[in-house]
Design a protein around this motif. Structure first.
Motif, PDB file in Angstrom:
ATOM      1  N   UNK A  11      34.259  74.300  46.970  1.00 37.13           N
ATOM      2  CA  UNK A  11      33.954  75.706  46.257  1.00 37.13           C
ATOM      3  C   UNK A  11      33.087  75.685  44.881  1.00 37.13           C
ATOM      4  N   UNK A  12      32.356  76.697  44.640  1.00 36.68           N
ATOM      5  CA  UNK A  12      31.468  76.897  43.465  1.00 36.68           C
ATOM      6  C   UNK A  12      32.118  76.521  42.267  1.00 36.68           C
ATOM      7  N   UNK A 124      25.434  68.211  42.773  1.00 37.97           N
ATOM      8  CA  UNK A 124      26.316  68.027  41.454  1.00 37.97           C
ATOM      9  C   UNK A 124      27.713  68.883  41.672  1.00 37.97           C
ATOM     10  N   UNK A 125      28.778  67.761  41.512  1.00 37.86           N
ATOM     11  CA  UNK A 125      29.934  68.004  41.517  1.00 37.86           C
ATOM     12  C   UNK A 125      30.818  68.125  40.063  1.00 37.86           C
ATOM     13  N   UNK A 126      31.760  69.025  40.128  1.00 40.97           N
ATOM     14  CA  UNK A 126      32.365  69.414  38.699  1.00 40.97           C
ATOM     15  C   UNK A 126      32.741  68.094  38.140  1.00 40.97           C
ATOM     16  N   UNK A 127      33.741  67.181  39.145  1.00 38.26           N
ATOM     17  CA  UNK A 127      34.291  65.936  38.605  1.00 38.26           C
ATOM     18  C   UNK A 127      34.768  65.165  39.857  1.00 38.26           C
ATOM     19  N   UNK A 128      34.947  63.880  39.758  1.00 43.15           N
ATOM     20  CA  UNK A 128      35.479  63.078  40.693  1.00 43.15           C
ATOM     21  C   UNK A 128      36.715  62.509  40.320  1.00 43.15           C
ATOM     22  N   UNK A 129      37.576  63.181  40.396  1.00 41.52           N
ATOM     23  CA  UNK A 129      39.166  62.879  39.956  1.00 41.52           C
ATOM     24  C   UNK A 129      40.051  63.273  41.124  1.00 41.52           C
ATOM     25  N   UNK A 130      41.235  62.644  41.117  1.00 42.47           N
ATOM     26  CA  UNK A 130      42.110  62.862  42.189  1.00 42.47           C
ATOM     27  C   UNK A 130      43.555  62.643  41.434  1.00 42.47           C
TER      28      UNK A 130
END
Length: 206
Positions: A11-12, A124-130
């Motif tokens: 999603x954007x 570009x992604x918002x964040x890399x967290x899980x």
């Protein structure tokens, strides 16, 4: 340079302005080649070694008399001409590394980032967290996004759950911003930067 930002689910999540000095250069193969060569040479172990004439296990006794044999004159079986003898001018342990200025290394990293941006392989992604370190969940998201051979560069630190989930996915590498390097960027088909990673790289390369 304005680029769309997405989330891991596709999603954007708005957009971000990228610095033209880092992502808008005309990529130069000669600069990239020099930096990659510097990296790979420094990574070489340089532990190759052969035994010289003084190191092979042979008696130093003269193998036969000097004259009267009708053959060439030899002093010992350790001579390089014989099978099992010492090697003449063979490789010895040494460093393959060479110097490259910090300014040039930074320039190479800028050109690598620009090369990925120019060919449309920059995401570009918002964040890399899980929330949970689930490899299956991340693998499904990566497959849906179409990343086959991707390098993800985060900020100063990588989220522990994300790193644990990603480490068993073939073709996916995760690095903090300080680990970003030309060789790894060029080796992968897709370069994925988090917003924190973009800020950290801009601060590092200015």
């Amino acid at each position: 340079m304005k680029v769309d930002v997405i989330k891991l689910d596709g999603k954007k999540a708005g957009s971000v302005d990228l610095d033209e000095a880092l992502f808008g250069l005309e990529p130069r193969a000669d600069i990239l080649h020099r930096v990659v060569r510097w990296q790979r040479n420094n990574a070489q172990a340089g532990t190759h070694k052969v035994k010289t004439r003084k190191e092979v296990s042979y008696s130093t006794k003269k193998i036969y008399r000097q004259k009267g044999t009708g053959g060439a004159r030899h002093g010992a079986r350790s001579a390089p001409i014989f099978r099992g003898g010492g090697v003449y001018k063979g490789p010895t342990p040494r460093s393959h590394g060479h110097e490259l200025t910090k300014k040039f290394r930074k320039l190479g990293l800028r050109h690598a980032l620009s090369a990925k941006a120019a060919e449309g392989s920059l995401v570009i992604i918002d964040s890399a967290a899980m929330d949970n370190a689930k490899t299956s969940a991340l693998a499904k998201q990566v497959k849906e996004l179409g990343w086959k051979r991707a390098l993800i560069i985060d900020g100063a630190d990588v989220d522990a759950n994300f790193a644990m989930a990603a480490r068993n996915i073939d073709g996916l590498d995760v690095l903090p911003s300080m680990g970003a390097n030309v060789y790894d960027i060029l080796k992968r088909d897709t370069l994925v930067l988090t917003k924190a990673g973009v800020e950290a790289l801009e601060a590092r390369l200015k």
